[in-house]
Design a protein around this motif. Structure first.
Motif, short mmCIF file in Angstrom:
data_model
loop_
_atom_site.label_atom_id
_atom_site.label_comp_id
_atom_site.label_asym_id
_atom_site.label_seq_id
_atom_site.Cartn_x
_atom_site.Cartn_y
_atom_site.Cartn_z
N ALA A 252 0.85 -1.19 0.00
CA ALA A 252 0.00 0.00 0.00
C ALA A 252 0.88 1.24 0.00
O ALA A 252 2.03 1.21 0.45
N ILE A 253 0.33 2.34 -0.49
CA ILE A 253 1.08 3.59 -0.57
C ILE A 253 1.56 4.05 0.80
O ILE A 253 2.69 4.52 0.94
N ASP A 254 0.71 3.90 1.83
CA ASP A 254 1.11 4.39 3.16
C ASP A 254 2.28 3.59 3.71
O ASP A 254 3.15 4.15 4.39
N GLN A 255 2.35 2.30 3.41
CA GLN A 255 3.50 1.50 3.83
C GLN A 255 4.77 2.00 3.15
O GLN A 255 5.83 2.10 3.77
N MET A 256 4.65 2.31 1.87
CA MET A 256 5.82 2.81 1.15
C MET A 256 6.25 4.16 1.69
O MET A 256 7.46 4.40 1.90
N GLU A 257 5.31 5.05 1.95
CA GLU A 257 5.63 6.37 2.50
C GLU A 257 6.39 6.21 3.82
O GLU A 257 7.37 6.92 4.09
N ASP A 258 5.92 5.30 4.66
CA ASP A 258 6.56 5.08 5.95
C ASP A 258 7.99 4.58 5.77
O ASP A 258 8.93 5.09 6.40
#
Length: 373
Positions: A252-258
């Motif tokens: 997911a995008i939020d995992q990548m951002e983190d």
């Protein structure tokens, strides 16, 4: 002296757990994740012949290879000769299939997939070592190595037998660092002894280290309340020497951002942070679990060929981390070629052989009830 992959940024995009819409890859979200990953300066992508039944390699083509210049990224994939190939030709065809699916032209890093146990022998039987060396000589592979799931002594034997392997991919995380069954530290030390650069897989232990028990999570929260549990795990792995990169299976995008936020301006763990990790290791070790040391005495003479240590490893994923989904996935993988918990006939041979005096029959019943789908 520089080593292979030293200049590659130390976060790799693992394409094993891509975002899905039903049974299909969410290709639009995958494209967004690929774009973000490259925009922030990261370049290493990891897939495999068998990931998502081939859909991972196809997604790599659509989201990455078809949309970016080939020199902009490194692409890795893997050949699992033990996974259904009935002869050398079928095993070799896995390479050609991966080349076609990805459209990559060549692979920057190519791996014999998941050496260990009885699987290694299949690569020998089918002549895969020589076949892949030939593909490397022809320019279809830049760097040739293997991924590995077994004990450090076995890794040492493989590297002595195949000194031409340029790198190894190992399961390393702070929870498995001293594990008697995974032997992360010992495997790392063997690779370093042989001067092989390392790609790290499972730095977050299949997601288990992203959702720690409160007793462990609170330690990290006190040390730094602003960062995620996953970032501690990835930075721990990335702080080791001799790495090509650390893979993270982002879905997911939020995992990548983190992950990007903690690795974009990467700093190795400080002494204070290392102490926090040590405390968390001690907390996790204190949580009641099945005290299996993977000696495998229990399996010698088991009439049902039940893979008892592997089943207990999956069960401990639930007992320690309460990661039921991960435990079920591990159980399904570990028992694909061996006896399941429910096949136990309660002969007691295993309990007589166990140095740890584990009530194996009772524990197998619990595992069967909880983990068999």
């Amino acid at each position: 002296m520089a080593y292979i992959g030293e200049t590659i940024p130390k976060l790799g995009f693992g394409l094993m757990r891509l975002p899905m819409i039903g049974e299909e890859v969410d290709i639009e979200q995958t494209k967004q994740m690929v774009d973000l990953f490259l925009e922030r300066g990261f370049t290493y992508f990891d897939t495999a012949y068998g990931y998502l039944n081939g859909k991972s390699e196809e997604a790599a083509k659509e989201a990455l290879v078809d949309r970016y210049p080939r020199e902009r990224f490194q692409l890795a994939t893997k050949l699992p000769a033990w996974a259904g190939a009935k002869n050398a030709e079928e095993a070799q065809n896995m390479f050609w299939t991966s080349l076609e699916r990805t459209g990559a032209g060549y692979f920057d890093f190519y791996l014999l997939h998941n050496l260990g146990d009885k699987r290694t022998q299949v690569f020998d039987d089918y002549g895969i070592w020589d076949f892949l060396a030939e593909q490397k000589n022809k320019g279809r592979i830049k760097h040739l190595g293997f991924s590995f799931h077994d004990k450090a002594a076995v890794l040492d034997e493989v590297l002595k037998k195949h000194p031409d392997m340029e790198f190894v991919q190992l399961q390393i995380n702070y929870a498995d660092w001293k594990s008697p069954s995974i032997e992360s530290r010992k495997c790392y030390e063997v690779a370093r002894k042989h001067n092989k650069p390392i790609i790290i897989m499972e730095p977050v232990k299949g997601g288990s280290l992203a959702t720690l028990p409160e007793s462990a999570a609170s330690v990290f929260g006190k040390a730094n309340p602003k960062v995620s549990l996953s970032s501690w795990a990835i930075r721990y792995a990335a702080s080791l020497d001799g790495l090509i990169t650390v893979l993270s299976g982002m879905s997911a995008i939020d995992q990548m951002e983190d992950n990007l936020s903690s690795m974009e301006s990467f700093q190795p763990l400080s002494p204070e942070e290392r102490r926090a990790v040590t405390t968390v290791q001690e907390v996790l070790e204190s949580i009641p679990s099945i005290p299996c040391t993977d000696c495998r005495y229990c399996m010698e003479g088991c009439p049902q060929d039940i893979v008892i240590p592997q089943i207990f490893r999956a069960m401990n994923t639930y007992l320690v981390y309460k990661n039921l989904e991960g435990a079920k996935g591990s159980y399904m993988w570990e028992t694909r070629d061996g006896g399941k918990s429910s096949e136990c006939i309660e002969c007691g041979q295993c309990e007589e052989a166990c140095p740890q005096h584990i009530s194996i029959i009772a524990e197998l019943k619990k595992a069967g009830t909880l983990l068999e789908v």
